[in-house]
Structures are given as structure tokens and as C-alpha cells.
Design a protein around this motif. Structure first.
Motif, PDB file in Angstrom:
ATOM      1  N   GLN A   1     -31.313   3.587  15.103  1.00 33.14           N
ATOM      2  CA  GLN A   1     -30.001   3.633  14.476  1.00 33.14           C
ATOM      3  C   GLN A   1     -28.964   4.287  15.388  1.00 33.14           C
TER       4      GLN A   1
ATOM      5  N   LYS B   1     -31.337  -6.873  19.773  1.00 33.56           N
ATOM      6  CA  LYS B   1     -30.416  -7.592  18.900  1.00 33.56           C
ATOM      7  C   LYS B   1     -29.891  -6.653  17.820  1.00 33.56           C
ATOM      8  N   LEU B   2     -28.620  -6.828  17.469  1.00 41.49           N
ATOM      9  CA  LEU B   2     -28.020  -6.004  16.427  1.00 41.49           C
ATOM     10  C   LEU B   2     -28.577  -6.397  15.066  1.00 41.49           C
ATOM     11  N   GLN B   3     -29.066  -5.402  14.344  1.00 40.92           N
ATOM     12  CA  GLN B   3     -29.534  -5.592  12.969  1.00 40.92           C
ATOM     13  C   GLN B   3     -28.931  -4.475  12.120  1.00 40.92           C
ATOM     14  N   GLY B   4     -27.824  -4.794  11.461  1.00 38.48           N
ATOM     15  CA  GLY B   4     -27.117  -3.769  10.693  1.00 38.48           C
ATOM     16  C   GLY B   4     -26.512  -2.740  11.614  1.00 38.48           C
ATOM     17  N   ASN B   5     -26.995  -1.507  11.510  1.00 37.78           N
ATOM     18  CA  ASN B   5     -26.518  -0.457  12.407  1.00 37.78           C
ATOM     19  C   ASN B   5     -27.651   0.022  13.306  1.00 37.78           C
ATOM     20  N   SER B   6     -28.494  -0.936  13.735  1.00 38.67           N
ATOM     21  CA  SER B   6     -29.636  -0.554  14.561  1.00 38.67           C
ATOM     22  C   SER B   6     -29.938  -1.618  15.618  1.00 38.67           C
ATOM     23  N   VAL B   7     -30.614  -1.185  16.669  1.00 40.08           N
ATOM     24  CA  VAL B   7     -31.136  -2.056  17.713  1.00 40.08           C
ATOM     25  C   VAL B   7     -32.606  -1.698  17.882  1.00 40.08           C
ATOM     26  N   ARG B   8     -33.474  -2.694  17.704  1.00 36.44           N
ATOM     27  CA  ARG B   8     -34.928  -2.468  17.774  1.00 36.44           C
ATOM     28  C   ARG B   8     -35.362  -1.325  16.863  1.00 36.44           C
TER      29      ARG B   8
ATOM     30  N   GLU C   1     -23.935  -9.919  13.558  1.00 33.06           N
ATOM     31  CA  GLU C   1     -25.353  -9.698  13.292  1.00 33.06           C
ATOM     32  C   GLU C   1     -26.192 -10.594  14.203  1.00 33.06           C
ATOM     33  N   GLY C   2     -27.165  -9.993  14.860  1.00 31.26           N
ATOM     34  CA  GLY C   2     -28.027 -10.743  15.753  1.00 31.26           C
ATOM     35  C   GLY C   2     -27.517 -10.860  17.173  1.00 31.26           C
TER      36      GLY C   2
END
Length: 204
Positions: free
Chosen positions: A106, A96-103, A115-116
Motif C-alpha cells: 500500500q 500493476k495498480l490495484q486500488g491503492n497498492s502495487v503487488r 486501475e491496472g
């Protein structure tokens, strides 16, 4: 070409040739193109051929234009998961997308995502560095896993690595670096990559 047309269509003209002759003819066609100044519309299913010969590439997906750009743009900054998978080899890590990261990993978010939203982090095998424990400072992301398979390619070596969450990724090392890291099947490995070398894309 004798009539010097404004537009020349080439539909997979090198498909029946062996690898060395095909590579030679790619250069010959490129030289003809530059000397004639004629626009060439070149159809190919060979991704490497498209990257070598093109000024601009159009990627189609089921008859729909997926992305248009230079070879560099399509390889380094794909806009969709399809393009990232179609042009070259890519590792995908889903989440899931969290800001500019996945799991927690970055990457660059070039296309708007909520988001999400379901997303994948895409990183090329040659962008993954096999770490020896002393050079982690240059990388934004760290992965750990076990070497599943090593494939000798002559000038390079491909390592297939099973991460701690059972995701498989591929790292590509040049021959000289492969001699330094000296990976062994079954051994643990730590990988690193920079956020600027990864793209976060919609998982569709």
C-alpha cells in the motif's frame, strides 16, 4: 550583489569547492539572500545542495519542467518516477495498480492512475524499518529478503537487501539502530514501512 539587483543568477557557483567549504558557503549564500531580500535563481546539479538552500525547486527533465515545489514536497511527495529518482535515493517496486497498492503493497496515490496501469511503489531507504519480529504492528507493509551487502557510512549504515522476488531494495539505519539490529550479510531480514511513507507513481 553590490548593485542590489532584484534578481541574482548563480550558475553552480560552488561546484569546484571541496565538501566542507561548499557546505559553509551554502550557509553564507543563504544568509546573504535573507539579509538582501533579493530573489536568487540558483542552478545546481547537486540535489542535496538544492534541498538545503531552496525555498522552491524546479526540476527539469530534457528541458521540460517535471515538478515545482518546496524541498519537502519534492522529496516526500514526488509526482513522477523521474523526480523520485532524481531527488535523493529511492526504492522502486514495480507492478500493476490495484486500488491503492502495487503487488499488495500500500501507498499514497497522489496523481490519477487507471486501475491496472503499470506503476511503481516508491519508498525512501530511511522509511524502511528493519524489524525484529516484535514491532510489525506499526507498519502497513512487510517485505522479506536476504542481506546482500552492508555499507558503513559512519553516522548511518546502508543495507542492500534482495527480496524474495529478487528485487533489490536499500534500507538506511542510523548508527544506534544498526547496533541493535546487528544485521549480517547472508542473513534473512524483514522490513516494514507505512503506507503514508510510500508513493505510487506511473511507471514511465
Amino acid at each position: 550583489m553590490v548593485f542590489k539587483p532584484r534578481l541574482l543568477l548563480m550558475d553552480e557557483p560552488l561546484g569546484a569547492l571541496d565538501k566542507k567549504l561548499r557546505e559553509h558557503m551554502q550557509l553564507e549564500i543563504m544568509h546573504l539572500h535573507k539579509n538582501m531580500g533579493t530573489t536568487v535563481l540558483y542552478v545546481t546539479h547537486d540535489q542535496e545542495e538544492a534541498l538545503v538552500m531552496s525555498d522552491r525547486i524546479v526540476v527539469f527533465n530534457n528541458g521540460r519542467v517535471e515538478q515545482i515545489g518546496t524541498p519537502h514536497d519534492l522529496y516526500e511527495a514526488p509526482k513522477t518516477k523521474f523526480v523520485a529518482d532524481f531527488i535523493g535515493e529511492t526504492n522502486f517496486i514495480g507492478g500493476k495498480l490495484q486500488g491503492n497498492s502495487v503487488r499488495g503493497l500500500q501507498g499514497q496515490v497522489d496523481t490519477p492512475l487507471q486501475e491496472g496501469a503499470a506503476a511503481v511503489l516508491a519508498v525512501r531507504p530511511e522509511r524502511l524499518h528493519v524489524l525484529d519480529g516484535t514491532d510489525t504492528d506499526r507498519d502497513d507493509n512487510i517485505l522479506s529478503g536476504t542481506i546482500k551487502e552492508l555499507i558503513y557510512l559512519g553516522q548511518s549504515r546502508k543495507a542492500i537487501i534482495t527480496l524474495d522476488d529478487n528485487t533489490e531494495v536499500v534500507a538506511l539505519e542510523q548508527a544506534a539502530q544498526a547496533e541493535v539490529t546487528a544485521l549480517q550479510v547472508g542473513a534473512s531480514a524483514t522490513l516494514g514501512f507505512r503506507a503514508q511513507d510510500a508513493r505510487i507513481l506511473a511507471d514511465v
